[in-house]
Design a protein around this motif. Structure first.
Motif, PDB file in Angstrom:
ATOM      1  N   THR A 175       2.730   3.881 -14.389  1.00 57.03           N
ATOM      2  CA  THR A 175       2.313   2.480 -14.310  1.00 57.03           C
ATOM      3  C   THR A 175       3.168   1.797 -13.249  1.00 57.03           C
ATOM      4  OG1 THR A 175       1.704   2.477 -16.639  1.00 57.03           O
ATOM      5  CG2 THR A 175       2.022   0.338 -15.605  1.00 57.03           C
ATOM      6  N   VAL A 176       2.498   1.279 -12.242  1.00 57.36           N
ATOM      7  CA  VAL A 176       3.195   0.647 -11.118  1.00 57.36           C
ATOM      8  C   VAL A 176       2.775  -0.816 -11.040  1.00 57.36           C
ATOM      9  CG1 VAL A 176       3.564   0.653  -8.614  1.00 57.36           C
ATOM     10  CG2 VAL A 176       3.306   2.821  -9.844  1.00 57.36           C
ATOM     11  N   GLY A 177       3.755  -1.692 -10.911  1.00 52.30           N
ATOM     12  CA  GLY A 177       3.498  -3.117 -10.783  1.00 52.30           C
ATOM     13  C   GLY A 177       3.702  -3.572  -9.352  1.00 52.30           C
ATOM     14  N   VAL A 178       2.831  -4.457  -8.917  1.00 56.10           N
ATOM     15  CA  VAL A 178       2.974  -5.070  -7.598  1.00 56.10           C
ATOM     16  C   VAL A 178       2.973  -6.576  -7.798  1.00 56.10           C
ATOM     17  CG1 VAL A 178       1.975  -5.375  -5.302  1.00 56.10           C
ATOM     18  CG2 VAL A 178       1.846  -3.138  -6.438  1.00 56.10           C
ATOM     19  N   ILE A 179       4.089  -7.189  -7.494  1.00 54.61           N
ATOM     20  CA  ILE A 179       4.221  -8.639  -7.603  1.00 54.61           C
ATOM     21  C   ILE A 179       4.001  -9.211  -6.210  1.00 54.61           C
ATOM     22  CG2 ILE A 179       5.774 -10.541  -8.174  1.00 54.61           C
ATOM     23  CD1 ILE A 179       7.156  -8.611 -10.154  1.00 54.61           C
ATOM     24  N   GLY A 180       2.861  -9.835  -6.026  1.00 49.44           N
ATOM     25  CA  GLY A 180       2.470 -10.373  -4.727  1.00 49.44           C
ATOM     26  C   GLY A 180       1.400  -9.513  -4.097  1.00 49.44           C
ATOM     27  N   THR A 181       0.164  -9.986  -4.140  1.00 52.44           N
ATOM     28  CA  THR A 181      -0.944  -9.213  -3.568  1.00 52.44           C
ATOM     29  C   THR A 181      -1.587  -9.957  -2.405  1.00 52.44           C
ATOM     30  OG1 THR A 181      -2.420 -10.039  -5.311  1.00 52.44           O
ATOM     31  CG2 THR A 181      -1.437  -7.855  -5.643  1.00 52.44           C
ATOM     32  N   GLY A 182      -0.731 -10.361  -1.468  1.00 52.92           N
ATOM     33  CA  GLY A 182      -1.217 -10.883  -0.196  1.00 52.92           C
ATOM     34  C   GLY A 182      -1.592  -9.710   0.694  1.00 52.92           C
ATOM     35  N   GLN A 183      -1.593  -9.904   1.995  1.00 54.03           N
ATOM     36  CA  GLN A 183      -2.016  -8.836   2.916  1.00 54.03           C
ATOM     37  C   GLN A 183      -1.219  -7.552   2.732  1.00 54.03           C
ATOM     38  OE1 GLN A 183      -1.831 -10.275   6.950  1.00 54.03           O
ATOM     39  NE2 GLN A 183      -3.920 -11.037   6.877  1.00 54.03           N
ATOM     40  N   ILE A 184       0.094  -7.685   2.694  1.00 56.06           N
ATOM     41  CA  ILE A 184       0.942  -6.494   2.561  1.00 56.06           C
ATOM     42  C   ILE A 184       0.783  -5.889   1.175  1.00 56.06           C
ATOM     43  CG2 ILE A 184       3.309  -5.633   2.565  1.00 56.06           C
ATOM     44  CD1 ILE A 184       3.917  -7.919   4.620  1.00 56.06           C
ATOM     45  N   GLY A 185       0.775  -6.717   0.154  1.00 62.49           N
ATOM     46  CA  GLY A 185       0.619  -6.224  -1.217  1.00 62.49           C
ATOM     47  C   GLY A 185      -0.689  -5.494  -1.415  1.00 62.49           C
ATOM     48  N   VAL A 186      -1.768  -5.983  -0.823  1.00 62.20           N
ATOM     49  CA  VAL A 186      -3.065  -5.303  -0.940  1.00 62.20           C
ATOM     50  C   VAL A 186      -3.011  -3.936  -0.263  1.00 62.20           C
ATOM     51  CG1 VAL A 186      -5.483  -5.369  -0.185  1.00 62.20           C
ATOM     52  CG2 VAL A 186      -4.456  -7.370  -1.269  1.00 62.20           C
ATOM     53  N   PRO A 236       4.937 -13.528  14.871  1.00 59.78           N
ATOM     54  CA  PRO A 236       3.921 -14.161  14.026  1.00 59.78           C
ATOM     55  C   PRO A 236       3.546 -13.323  12.814  1.00 59.78           C
ATOM     56  CG  PRO A 236       2.953 -13.414  16.091  1.00 59.78           C
ATOM     57  CD  PRO A 236       4.435 -13.219  16.207  1.00 59.78           C
ATOM     58  N   SER A 237       3.560 -12.010  12.960  1.00 61.60           N
ATOM     59  CA  SER A 237       3.257 -11.154  11.802  1.00 61.60           C
ATOM     60  C   SER A 237       3.596  -9.717  12.163  1.00 61.60           C
ATOM     61  CB  SER A 237       1.783 -11.256  11.411  1.00 61.60           C
ATOM     62  OG  SER A 237       0.965 -10.726  12.440  1.00 61.60           O
ATOM     63  N   TYR A 238       3.726  -8.917  11.134  1.00 59.94           N
ATOM     64  CA  TYR A 238       3.885  -7.481  11.292  1.00 59.94           C
ATOM     65  C   TYR A 238       2.602  -6.820  10.805  1.00 59.94           C
ATOM     66  CZ  TYR A 238       8.972  -8.043  11.713  1.00 59.94           C
ATOM     67  OH  TYR A 238      10.217  -8.383  12.116  1.00 59.94           O
ATOM     68  N   SER A 239       2.406  -5.590  11.187  1.00 61.69           N
ATOM     69  CA  SER A 239       1.293  -4.833  10.624  1.00 61.69           C
ATOM     70  C   SER A 239       1.520  -4.718   9.127  1.00 61.69           C
ATOM     71  CB  SER A 239       1.231  -3.438  11.240  1.00 61.69           C
ATOM     72  OG  SER A 239       0.452  -2.588  10.430  1.00 61.69           O
ATOM     73  N   PRO A 240       0.605  -5.237   8.296  1.00 56.38           N
ATOM     74  CA  PRO A 240       0.806  -5.107   6.845  1.00 56.38           C
ATOM     75  C   PRO A 240       0.794  -3.653   6.407  1.00 56.38           C
ATOM     76  CG  PRO A 240      -1.394  -5.962   7.330  1.00 56.38           C
ATOM     77  CD  PRO A 240      -0.642  -5.927   8.624  1.00 56.38           C
ATOM     78  N   TYR A 241       0.105  -2.810   7.166  1.00 57.46           N
ATOM     79  CA  TYR A 241       0.088  -1.384   6.836  1.00 57.46           C
ATOM     80  C   TYR A 241       1.471  -0.775   7.037  1.00 57.46           C
ATOM     81  CZ  TYR A 241      -4.914  -2.174   7.130  1.00 57.46           C
ATOM     82  OH  TYR A 241      -6.171  -2.669   6.934  1.00 57.46           O
ATOM     83  N   ALA A 242       2.122  -1.137   8.134  1.00 53.06           N
ATOM     84  CA  ALA A 242       3.446  -0.590   8.425  1.00 53.06           C
ATOM     85  C   ALA A 242       4.445  -0.977   7.341  1.00 53.06           C
ATOM     86  CB  ALA A 242       3.927  -1.074   9.791  1.00 53.06           C
ATOM     87  N   VAL A 243       4.411  -2.228   6.899  1.00 50.20           N
ATOM     88  CA  VAL A 243       5.353  -2.684   5.872  1.00 50.20           C
ATOM     89  C   VAL A 243       5.050  -1.996   4.540  1.00 50.20           C
ATOM     90  CG1 VAL A 243       6.245  -4.692   4.628  1.00 50.20           C
ATOM     91  CG2 VAL A 243       5.646  -4.896   7.048  1.00 50.20           C
ATOM     92  N   ALA A 244       3.766  -1.906   4.182  1.00 51.56           N
ATOM     93  CA  ALA A 244       3.382  -1.251   2.929  1.00 51.56           C
ATOM     94  C   ALA A 244       3.762   0.226   2.955  1.00 51.56           C
ATOM     95  CB  ALA A 244       1.887  -1.413   2.696  1.00 51.56           C
ATOM     96  N   GLU A 245       3.487   0.893   4.061  1.00 49.57           N
ATOM     97  CA  GLU A 245       3.823   2.312   4.172  1.00 49.57           C
ATOM     98  C   GLU A 245       5.325   2.529   4.099  1.00 49.57           C
ATOM     99  OE1 GLU A 245       1.871   3.564   7.780  1.00 49.57           O
ATOM    100  OE2 GLU A 245      -0.114   3.157   6.930  1.00 49.57           O
TER     101      GLU A 245
END
Length: 201
Positions: free
Chosen positions: A122-133, A74-83
């Motif tokens: 300068t860093v761009g993030v395309i997509g600021t859902g749970q993982i992006g945030v 259903p989902s992964y830890s958004p922290y784990a994916v971001a890290e």
């Protein structure tokens, strides 16, 4: 319970491997298209269990028609994916993929291994859902100038210094860009040949 493992990826040519099994456990590189699902159905498969959140490579309509249940993470830890995204960035920037084999050979020379400081970039993030945030919050800690693009503006990120810009602005002005979007028709091939000429030099 009997479990068999295979190194084969699923396709219409390998679906016969499912004979004498009730469940097929698949991953992101498997293709459960109509012909593969028909083959699995003929082999007796009653359930497809995905070991990932995505299911875009599964023909769910064919599975439903054939009475095959499709399950996914259903989902992964958004922290784990971001890290992990940050780990990949640092590995590339600090050239760890080159440094580790050198150190294993007792070569401690820094030639060709110097990266750059993230601070001030300068860093761009395309997509600021749970993982992006989650990713943005980590990047803010690096002291970067943070530019974001999404169909929805996250006010909390703006309050922490992020700026939302159009996507072409990000292409042209960012030193590093993260793609943190789900796969939708609108994001399919979002990075393509026409983008290359727009990137910051």
């Amino acid at each position: 319970m009997m479990i068999d493992f295979t190194t084969d990826t699923l396709s219409s040519k390998t679906s016969h491997s499912a004979v004498n099994h009730d469940i097929a456990c698949l991953f992101v590189n498997d293709t459960a298209d109509k012909s593969a699902i028909l083959g699995m159905s003929n082999a007796g498969i009653k359930m497809i269990a995905m070991r990932c959140a995505g299911f875009d490579r599964v023909d769910c309509e064919t599975a439903k028609t054939l009475g095959i249940t499709v399950a996914r993470v259903p989902s992964y830890s958004p922290y784990a994916v971001a890290e992990h995204g940050i780990a990949l960035l640092l590995s590339l920037n600090r050239k760890l993929y080159k440094a580790i084999p050198r150190v294993n050979d007792f070569n401690f020379a820094l030639d060709g291994l110097i990266g750059f400081d993230m601070h001030g970039k300068t860093v761009g993030v395309i997509g600021t859902g749970q993982i992006g945030v989650c990713l943005c919050n980590i990047l803010i800690g690096f002291g970067v100038k943070l530019l974001c693009y999404d169909i929805r503006v996250n006010e909390d990120l703006c309050n922490r210094g992020a700026e939302y810009k159009d996507i072409d602005y990000l292409w042209a002005n960012c030193d590093v860009i993260f793609l943190m979007t789900p796969l939708f028709p609108s994001t399919y091939h979002i990075f393509n040949d026409s983008v290359l000429s727009k990137l910051k030099k």
